[in-house]
Scaffold this motif. Sequence first.
Motif, PDB file in Angstrom:
ATOM      1  N   ARG A 199      -8.814 -14.020  63.629  1.00 62.75           N
ATOM      2  CA  ARG A 199      -8.083 -14.685  62.550  1.00 62.75           C
ATOM      3  C   ARG A 199      -7.871 -13.778  61.349  1.00 62.75           C
ATOM      4  O   ARG A 199      -6.999 -14.024  60.532  1.00 62.75           O
ATOM      5  CB  ARG A 199      -8.810 -15.965  62.135  1.00 62.75           C
ATOM      6  CG  ARG A 199      -8.623 -17.093  63.145  1.00 62.75           C
ATOM      7  CD  ARG A 199      -9.596 -18.237  62.902  1.00 62.75           C
ATOM      8  NE  ARG A 199      -9.251 -19.388  63.719  1.00 62.75           N
ATOM      9  CZ  ARG A 199      -9.444 -19.481  65.025  1.00 62.75           C
ATOM     10  NH1 ARG A 199      -9.986 -18.476  65.683  1.00 62.75           N
ATOM     11  NH2 ARG A 199      -9.093 -20.570  65.695  1.00 62.75           N
ATOM     12  N   ALA A 219      -4.471 -14.787  66.099  1.00 69.95           N
ATOM     13  CA  ALA A 219      -4.255 -15.812  65.067  1.00 69.95           C
ATOM     14  C   ALA A 219      -4.265 -15.212  63.662  1.00 69.95           C
ATOM     15  O   ALA A 219      -4.400 -15.949  62.685  1.00 69.95           O
ATOM     16  CB  ALA A 219      -5.321 -16.894  65.189  1.00 69.95           C
ATOM     17  N   SER A 237      -3.150 -14.202  60.232  1.00 77.47           N
ATOM     18  CA  SER A 237      -2.059 -14.718  59.404  1.00 77.47           C
ATOM     19  C   SER A 237      -1.794 -13.870  58.160  1.00 77.47           C
ATOM     20  O   SER A 237      -0.807 -14.086  57.472  1.00 77.47           O
ATOM     21  CB  SER A 237      -2.353 -16.163  58.967  1.00 77.47           C
ATOM     22  OG  SER A 237      -3.564 -16.219  58.225  1.00 77.47           O
ATOM     23  N   SER A 238      -2.671 -12.924  57.890  1.00 80.87           N
ATOM     24  CA  SER A 238      -2.475 -12.040  56.730  1.00 80.87           C
ATOM     25  C   SER A 238      -3.205 -10.724  56.973  1.00 80.87           C
ATOM     26  O   SER A 238      -4.130 -10.654  57.784  1.00 80.87           O
ATOM     27  CB  SER A 238      -2.982 -12.702  55.448  1.00 80.87           C
ATOM     28  OG  SER A 238      -4.373 -12.946  55.524  1.00 80.87           O
ATOM     29  N   ASN A 292       1.875 -12.449  66.149  1.00 79.58           N
ATOM     30  CA  ASN A 292       0.732 -13.012  65.429  1.00 79.58           C
ATOM     31  C   ASN A 292       1.229 -14.187  64.586  1.00 79.58           C
ATOM     32  O   ASN A 292       2.249 -14.800  64.915  1.00 79.58           O
ATOM     33  CB  ASN A 292       0.065 -11.928  64.581  1.00 79.58           C
ATOM     34  CG  ASN A 292      -0.590 -10.851  65.425  1.00 79.58           C
ATOM     35  OD1 ASN A 292      -1.469 -11.133  66.230  1.00 79.58           O
ATOM     36  ND2 ASN A 292      -0.164  -9.601  65.253  1.00 79.58           N
ATOM     37  N   ARG A 293       0.535 -14.476  63.489  1.00 78.17           N
ATOM     38  CA  ARG A 293       0.939 -15.594  62.618  1.00 78.17           C
ATOM     39  C   ARG A 293       1.114 -15.129  61.180  1.00 78.17           C
ATOM     40  O   ARG A 293       0.855 -15.878  60.234  1.00 78.17           O
ATOM     41  CB  ARG A 293      -0.111 -16.715  62.691  1.00 78.17           C
ATOM     42  CG  ARG A 293      -0.317 -17.264  64.094  1.00 78.17           C
ATOM     43  CD  ARG A 293      -1.395 -18.339  64.129  1.00 78.17           C
ATOM     44  NE  ARG A 293      -1.679 -18.769  65.491  1.00 78.17           N
ATOM     45  CZ  ARG A 293      -2.619 -19.664  65.806  1.00 78.17           C
ATOM     46  NH1 ARG A 293      -3.379 -20.189  64.847  1.00 78.17           N
ATOM     47  NH2 ARG A 293      -2.823 -20.007  67.072  1.00 78.17           N
ATOM     48  N   LEU A 294       1.546 -13.911  61.014  1.00 77.37           N
ATOM     49  CA  LEU A 294       1.689 -13.339  59.678  1.00 77.37           C
ATOM     50  C   LEU A 294       2.736 -14.094  58.863  1.00 77.37           C
ATOM     51  O   LEU A 294       3.854 -14.330  59.328  1.00 77.37           O
ATOM     52  CB  LEU A 294       2.081 -11.866  59.774  1.00 77.37           C
ATOM     53  CG  LEU A 294       1.045 -10.918  60.386  1.00 77.37           C
ATOM     54  CD1 LEU A 294       1.638  -9.523  60.538  1.00 77.37           C
ATOM     55  CD2 LEU A 294      -0.209 -10.872  59.530  1.00 77.37           C
ATOM     56  N   THR A 295       2.371 -14.464  57.656  1.00 70.79           N
ATOM     57  CA  THR A 295       3.301 -15.129  56.740  1.00 70.79           C
ATOM     58  C   THR A 295       3.652 -14.244  55.548  1.00 70.79           C
ATOM     59  O   THR A 295       4.609 -14.536  54.835  1.00 70.79           O
ATOM     60  CB  THR A 295       2.696 -16.451  56.219  1.00 70.79           C
ATOM     61  OG1 THR A 295       1.436 -16.175  55.576  1.00 70.79           O
ATOM     62  CG2 THR A 295       2.464 -17.419  57.373  1.00 70.79           C
ATOM     63  N   ASN A 324       6.624 -13.177  64.200  1.00 71.89           N
ATOM     64  CA  ASN A 324       5.661 -13.670  63.227  1.00 71.89           C
ATOM     65  C   ASN A 324       6.336 -14.771  62.414  1.00 71.89           C
ATOM     66  O   ASN A 324       7.303 -15.388  62.871  1.00 71.89           O
ATOM     67  CB  ASN A 324       5.155 -12.519  62.343  1.00 71.89           C
ATOM     68  CG  ASN A 324       4.047 -11.718  63.007  1.00 71.89           C
ATOM     69  OD1 ASN A 324       2.910 -12.151  63.082  1.00 71.89           O
ATOM     70  ND2 ASN A 324       4.384 -10.525  63.512  1.00 71.89           N
ATOM     71  N   HIS A 325       5.834 -15.033  61.209  1.00 68.96           N
ATOM     72  CA  HIS A 325       6.390 -16.099  60.374  1.00 68.96           C
ATOM     73  C   HIS A 325       6.721 -15.572  58.978  1.00 68.96           C
ATOM     74  O   HIS A 325       6.530 -16.267  57.979  1.00 68.96           O
ATOM     75  CB  HIS A 325       5.405 -17.265  60.282  1.00 68.96           C
ATOM     76  CG  HIS A 325       4.934 -17.788  61.595  1.00 68.96           C
ATOM     77  ND1 HIS A 325       5.757 -18.478  62.471  1.00 68.96           N
ATOM     78  CD2 HIS A 325       3.728 -17.697  62.224  1.00 68.96           C
ATOM     79  CE1 HIS A 325       5.074 -18.797  63.559  1.00 68.96           C
ATOM     80  NE2 HIS A 325       3.852 -18.327  63.443  1.00 68.96           N
ATOM     81  N   ASN A 347      11.410 -13.553  63.441  1.00 67.90           N
ATOM     82  CA  ASN A 347      10.591 -14.186  62.410  1.00 67.90           C
ATOM     83  C   ASN A 347      11.214 -15.514  61.995  1.00 67.90           C
ATOM     84  O   ASN A 347      10.556 -16.352  61.382  1.00 67.90           O
ATOM     85  CB  ASN A 347      10.436 -13.259  61.205  1.00 67.90           C
ATOM     86  CG  ASN A 347       9.310 -12.261  61.388  1.00 67.90           C
ATOM     87  OD1 ASN A 347       8.147 -12.564  61.169  1.00 67.90           O
ATOM     88  ND2 ASN A 347       9.651 -11.060  61.823  1.00 67.90           N
TER      89      ASN A 347
END
Length: 377
Positions: free
Chosen positions: A86, A107, A109-110, A129-132, A152-153, A175
């Motif tokens: 994570r 997972a 996110s940063s 991944n879940r990078l915002t 990603n996001h 994205n």
Amino acid sequence: MVICVPPGMKGFRDMTSTVASLKSFWETRIKKQKEKQKKEKERVEQSAIEKLRVEWYARLTDSDVRRRITQESGRLILRVINEEWRVLPAALMASPGLDEVYVRQTAVSSLPTFIGLFQRLSILDLARNRLTSLPSHIGQLVQLKQLDLSFNHLSSLPSELGQLKNLERMDLSSNNSLSTLPYQLGKLQMLEFLDLSSNRFQSIPVAALRMVALQWFDVSDNHLQELPQDIDRLQSLDSLLLQRNPLRYLPLALCHMPHLRAVVVSARSLEQVPTDLYSIAGLKLVTLEDGMQKVSSGDEEDLSGTRSCSRQLHCSSPRPLPTFCAASSLQRVKEVDVEWEQASKQFMMSYVKDLHRRDSAPICTAVVSFDLTLEQP
């Protein structure tokens, strides 16, 4: 039969009824309060478990990290593929000499601010991944040559990316929320490959027009309605992918790009193509019949002015999705959709590169159809 209640007993009956009502009222309130407390306790416990999970991944020891680092041809490479990470653990700070980092399908996110410590890094692959968001410290990776942030996001990018003066390849595809690029990215004078496909761009970013070394530019599956009249500023461009955009016409400026060899567009919305394009030797215009069920074929005149038995390439879009929406199947649908996007992208890349190799006429291309069908397990 009439029952007479003595006057003294009437008050007692009223009192009994009142007590019973109060008892029922308070029992109901106590029951609701207990249910509320139970839910709150479960929420706190779940939150605590999640917090412990994050802390556990953050506290991965040096030995845990070292097991994922290999040395190949004298290069230190970190690979974390399809794991439940994570966050990137602080233990990574003990390995600032990494040359390549592959953290995919996690997972995360940063990114931590210590990402800027990896001054030797030449490849940073953070796809799926879940990078915002990205920290500004990523601009300190001045030796970076390849950056993959696809799937990603991300909805925005830090302007510090423009400091990556040695960057040659950047993938920002899928994205789904990107609609602009920081103006500072125009400083990427070494960038040869840029993928902005499957986002929300309504126009070609000004920053992209300043990337003078750009050779491959994929801006397919966006919301472009027209191309800028000064797109010929990209004098080194040889492949321009524009399919799955509602483009109505192609600008005459495309005729002033000496290295351009392939332009891919969607035929459905295209109304006008400059006739001068057909007199440019070696330039190939590939039209995709998006969403069509049938593909017409026949003799057509290629862009070098010679006759060829070419057929239009067919990619069915939008992709058919299953009618069911069971919760257990949603993740599978998403994963298959990602795999389809990647397969489609790889095919198009191979197809265009093959066009470059087959530079002599006549050219004959076969009909290719993409279709996705899912069955409920």
